[in-house]
Design a protein around this motif. Structure first.
Motif, PDB file in Angstrom:
ATOM      1  N   ARG A 218       1.064  -1.216  -0.265  1.00 43.56           N
ATOM      2  CA  ARG A 218      -0.376   0.103   0.056  1.00 43.56           C
ATOM      3  C   ARG A 218       0.562   1.378   0.000  1.00 43.56           C
ATOM      4  O   ARG A 218       0.800   1.657  -1.254  1.00 43.56           O
ATOM      5  CB  ARG A 218      -1.377   0.172   1.736  1.00 43.56           C
ATOM      6  CG  ARG A 218      -1.892   1.383   1.039  1.00 43.56           C
ATOM      7  CD  ARG A 218      -2.611   0.999   2.538  1.00 43.56           C
ATOM      8  NE  ARG A 218      -3.034   2.165   2.832  1.00 43.56           N
ATOM      9  CZ  ARG A 218      -4.742   2.350   2.597  1.00 43.56           C
ATOM     10  NH1 ARG A 218      -4.979   1.431   1.664  1.00 43.56           N
ATOM     11  NH2 ARG A 218      -5.719   3.017   2.668  1.00 43.56           N
ATOM     12  N   THR A 219       1.890   1.574   1.251  1.00 43.29           N
ATOM     13  CA  THR A 219       3.040   2.179   1.181  1.00 43.29           C
ATOM     14  C   THR A 219       3.188   2.686  -0.347  1.00 43.29           C
ATOM     15  O   THR A 219       3.250   3.272  -1.220  1.00 43.29           O
ATOM     16  CB  THR A 219       3.789   2.290   1.869  1.00 43.29           C
ATOM     17  OG1 THR A 219       3.628   1.964   3.654  1.00 43.29           O
ATOM     18  CG2 THR A 219       4.927   3.522   1.710  1.00 43.29           C
ATOM     19  N   VAL A 220       4.058   1.510  -1.407  1.00 44.35           N
ATOM     20  CA  VAL A 220       4.411   1.657  -2.682  1.00 44.35           C
ATOM     21  C   VAL A 220       3.283   2.435  -3.749  1.00 44.35           C
ATOM     22  O   VAL A 220       3.660   3.277  -4.262  1.00 44.35           O
ATOM     23  CB  VAL A 220       5.281   0.085  -2.862  1.00 44.35           C
ATOM     24  CG1 VAL A 220       5.663   0.174  -4.684  1.00 44.35           C
ATOM     25  CG2 VAL A 220       6.033   0.483  -2.197  1.00 44.35           C
ATOM     26  N   ALA A 221       3.014   1.565  -3.177  1.00 50.72           N
ATOM     27  CA  ALA A 221       1.210   2.467  -4.334  1.00 50.72           C
ATOM     28  C   ALA A 221       1.090   3.221  -4.440  1.00 50.72           C
ATOM     29  O   ALA A 221       1.395   4.601  -4.872  1.00 50.72           O
ATOM     30  CB  ALA A 221       0.046   1.491  -4.220  1.00 50.72           C
ATOM     31  N   VAL A 222       0.655   4.074  -2.756  1.00 56.63           N
ATOM     32  CA  VAL A 222       0.086   5.861  -2.611  1.00 56.63           C
ATOM     33  C   VAL A 222       1.550   6.033  -3.308  1.00 56.63           C
ATOM     34  O   VAL A 222       1.486   7.697  -4.137  1.00 56.63           O
ATOM     35  CB  VAL A 222       0.076   5.683  -1.366  1.00 56.63           C
ATOM     36  CG1 VAL A 222       0.359   7.577  -0.480  1.00 56.63           C
ATOM     37  CG2 VAL A 222      -1.060   4.713  -0.996  1.00 56.63           C
ATOM     38  N   VAL A 223       3.122   6.213  -3.005  1.00 54.69           N
ATOM     39  CA  VAL A 223       3.886   6.835  -2.752  1.00 54.69           C
ATOM     40  C   VAL A 223       4.584   7.163  -4.511  1.00 54.69           C
ATOM     41  O   VAL A 223       4.625   7.927  -5.128  1.00 54.69           O
ATOM     42  CB  VAL A 223       5.498   6.557  -2.376  1.00 54.69           C
ATOM     43  CG1 VAL A 223       6.531   7.021  -2.747  1.00 54.69           C
ATOM     44  CG2 VAL A 223       5.229   6.185  -0.189  1.00 54.69           C
TER      45      VAL A 223
ATOM     46  N   ARG B 212       2.476  16.064   2.801  1.00 59.57           N
ATOM     47  CA  ARG B 212       1.339  16.825   2.376  1.00 59.57           C
ATOM     48  C   ARG B 212       1.510  18.221   2.665  1.00 59.57           C
ATOM     49  O   ARG B 212       1.287  19.027   2.045  1.00 59.57           O
ATOM     50  CB  ARG B 212       0.516  16.384   3.458  1.00 59.57           C
ATOM     51  CG  ARG B 212      -0.619  16.724   2.803  1.00 59.57           C
ATOM     52  CD  ARG B 212      -1.904  16.776   4.295  1.00 59.57           C
ATOM     53  NE  ARG B 212      -2.548  15.239   4.295  1.00 59.57           N
ATOM     54  CZ  ARG B 212      -1.988  14.974   5.699  1.00 59.57           C
ATOM     55  NH1 ARG B 212      -2.027  14.901   6.916  1.00 59.57           N
ATOM     56  NH2 ARG B 212      -2.361  13.177   5.767  1.00 59.57           N
ATOM     57  N   LEU B 213       2.577  19.097   3.764  1.00 60.27           N
ATOM     58  CA  LEU B 213       3.152  19.928   3.581  1.00 60.27           C
ATOM     59  C   LEU B 213       3.650  20.008   2.824  1.00 60.27           C
ATOM     60  O   LEU B 213       3.465  21.637   2.378  1.00 60.27           O
ATOM     61  CB  LEU B 213       3.419  20.140   4.825  1.00 60.27           C
ATOM     62  CG  LEU B 213       4.164  22.117   4.864  1.00 60.27           C
ATOM     63  CD1 LEU B 213       3.191  23.034   5.325  1.00 60.27           C
ATOM     64  CD2 LEU B 213       4.912  21.639   6.219  1.00 60.27           C
ATOM     65  N   ALA B 214       5.141  19.507   2.054  1.00 67.74           N
ATOM     66  CA  ALA B 214       5.349  19.311   0.771  1.00 67.74           C
ATOM     67  C   ALA B 214       4.584  20.185  -0.590  1.00 67.74           C
ATOM     68  O   ALA B 214       4.879  20.928  -0.810  1.00 67.74           O
ATOM     69  CB  ALA B 214       6.603  19.109   0.468  1.00 67.74           C
ATOM     70  N   CYS B 215       3.450  19.272  -0.649  1.00 70.79           N
ATOM     71  CA  CYS B 215       2.910  19.091  -1.569  1.00 70.79           C
ATOM     72  C   CYS B 215       2.249  20.085  -1.582  1.00 70.79           C
ATOM     73  O   CYS B 215       1.003  20.769  -3.062  1.00 70.79           O
ATOM     74  CB  CYS B 215       2.409  17.967  -1.823  1.00 70.79           C
ATOM     75  SG  CYS B 215       2.237  16.856  -1.959  1.00 70.79           S
ATOM     76  N   LEU B 216       1.749  21.015  -0.038  1.00 74.44           N
ATOM     77  CA  LEU B 216       0.501  22.202  -0.096  1.00 74.44           C
ATOM     78  C   LEU B 216       1.601  23.587  -0.574  1.00 74.44           C
ATOM     79  O   LEU B 216       1.493  24.095  -1.112  1.00 74.44           O
ATOM     80  CB  LEU B 216       0.155  22.104   1.004  1.00 74.44           C
ATOM     81  CG  LEU B 216      -1.243  20.956   1.709  1.00 74.44           C
ATOM     82  CD1 LEU B 216      -1.588  21.129   3.079  1.00 74.44           C
ATOM     83  CD2 LEU B 216      -2.410  21.047   0.170  1.00 74.44           C
TER      84      LEU B 216
ATOM     85  N   SER C 208      -3.582  15.044  -1.105  1.00 69.45           N
ATOM     86  CA  SER C 208      -4.816  14.083  -0.668  1.00 69.45           C
ATOM     87  C   SER C 208      -4.263  12.755  -0.550  1.00 69.45           C
ATOM     88  O   SER C 208      -4.715  12.112   0.251  1.00 69.45           O
ATOM     89  CB  SER C 208      -5.550  14.328  -2.050  1.00 69.45           C
ATOM     90  OG  SER C 208      -5.979  13.684  -2.842  1.00 69.45           O
ATOM     91  N   LEU C 209      -3.429  12.030  -1.591  1.00 70.33           N
ATOM     92  CA  LEU C 209      -2.656  10.660  -1.705  1.00 70.33           C
ATOM     93  C   LEU C 209      -2.415  10.087  -0.573  1.00 70.33           C
ATOM     94  O   LEU C 209      -1.716   9.506   0.662  1.00 70.33           O
ATOM     95  CB  LEU C 209      -2.018  10.463  -2.901  1.00 70.33           C
ATOM     96  CG  LEU C 209      -2.949  10.187  -4.729  1.00 70.33           C
ATOM     97  CD1 LEU C 209      -1.621  10.938  -5.470  1.00 70.33           C
ATOM     98  CD2 LEU C 209      -3.922   9.673  -4.215  1.00 70.33           C
ATOM     99  N   PHE C 210      -0.914  11.399   0.264  1.00 69.21           N
ATOM    100  CA  PHE C 210      -0.530  11.146   1.622  1.00 69.21           C
ATOM    101  C   PHE C 210      -1.830  10.680   2.249  1.00 69.21           C
ATOM    102  O   PHE C 210      -0.871  10.382   2.902  1.00 69.21           O
ATOM    103  CB  PHE C 210       0.131  12.011   2.303  1.00 69.21           C
ATOM    104  CG  PHE C 210       1.728  12.002   1.113  1.00 69.21           C
ATOM    105  CD1 PHE C 210       2.175  11.425   1.235  1.00 69.21           C
ATOM    106  CD2 PHE C 210       2.025  13.081  -0.073  1.00 69.21           C
ATOM    107  CE1 PHE C 210       3.800  11.590   1.560  1.00 69.21           C
ATOM    108  CE2 PHE C 210       2.878  13.063  -0.493  1.00 69.21           C
ATOM    109  CZ  PHE C 210       3.922  12.068   0.010  1.00 69.21           C
TER     110      PHE C 210
END
Length: 295
Positions: A12-17, A82-86, A180-182
């Protein structure tokens, strides 16, 4: 937690990252490939000011990389990602909507800070996986990056027909999607900040071999980063910039498996050859720009 549950969590972690990597890389390369043309043609900025804006982004990102990388575990990689993406979404949004020098400076700072946070956060998540998942995860993460580096400039060129504002806002949207994916990942236990992070920075600064390598490799990093600036400032149109960016990405992706096989990348001669090729390429770019008539 049993091995089956742990393996499921790792997948799951690999898929999300990897999904995050696909979104943010498409957003980054689509916008950055055409940023200089936008600043040059749409905003009519002087080459010196364009260089300062882009250099500020690099300066902020790479200056913060060492201290932020040491603190990501304390911040929690999921929250930091998440903060980085924002931050980067805000930065790209500004690039497409502002025309003042002050607005561009703010955008550059946001982009640099977001980049400094994102990379250690994503890599920390992969580093915490089991050995098998970690190896496959890093491979998928890297392959996705290279694929996006090839496809991103073409995506940007297609959107550029409507204007750079659409390229930048699309990029911002992709970074928001990544944020949002994070949220699909479970946050890791927070590691208390303090001496551990500071000690890590001190250890790196006191490592003479490491710092020597940093000093030697800095010119090479400048060569790589500034190719996307030299080409459009030399007068290339968006189509030529796209072709250049895509070809560079494809060649880089094709060469890396050869370098990895047989531990070739560990040979000093391969590193020297890479530096010579990079320098030769920039000499060709300089010769082409010098031979092109002004205006």
């Amino acid at each position: 937690m049993n091995a089956s549950a742990s393996g499921h969590g790792d997948c799951r972690t690999v898929a999300v990252v990897v999904a995050v990597q696909a979104a943010i890389s498409l957003g980054y390369f689509s916008a950055m490939a055409h940023l200089v043309v936008h600043l040059r043609d749409d905003l009519e900025l002087a080459a010196g000011l364009i260089g300062l804006v882009l250099a500020l982004r690099n300066l902020v990102q790479h200056t913060l990389s060492l201290p932020v990388g040491a603190l990501v575990d304390a911040l929690d990689p999921v929250r930091a990602g998440r903060l980085a993406c924002l931050l980067r979404a805000a930065g790209f949004g500004l690039l497409g909507t502002v025309s003042s020098a002050s607005g561009l400076v703010v955008a550059a700072v946001l982009l640099g800070t977001g980049g400094a946070l994102f990379h250690p956060a994503a890599q920390s998540l992969l580093a915490g996986l089991g050995e098998r998942a970690r190896t496959r995860g890093y491979a998928a993460y890297t392959v996705t990056l290279h694929a996006a580096a090839v496809l991103g400039p073409a995506l940007g060129l297609a959107l550029l027909n409507a204007g750079y504002w659409l390229v930048a806002l699309t990029s911002a949207g992709l970074w928001l999607l990544a944020a949002s994916l994070f949220s699909l990942l479970r946050r890791a236990p927070r590691v208390p900040a303090g001496r551990g992070a500071v000690a890590g920075v001190r250890t790196a600064l006191r490592d003479r071999v490491f710092m020597g390598f940093v000093a030697v490799s800095m010119p090479a990093m400048l060569l790589v980063d500034q190719a996307a600036v030299v080409v459009p400032l030399g007068g290339a149109d968006p189509g030529a910039v796209t072709v250049f960016a895509c070809v560079v990405a494809m060649v880089s992706a094709a060469v890396q498996p050869w370098c990895a096989a047989g531990s070739r990348a560990e040979r000093p001669g391969v590193l020297r050859a890479g530096l010579l090729f990079a320098g030769g390429g920039h000499l060709l770019l300089a010769a082409g720009a010098a031979g092109r008539p002004a205006g």
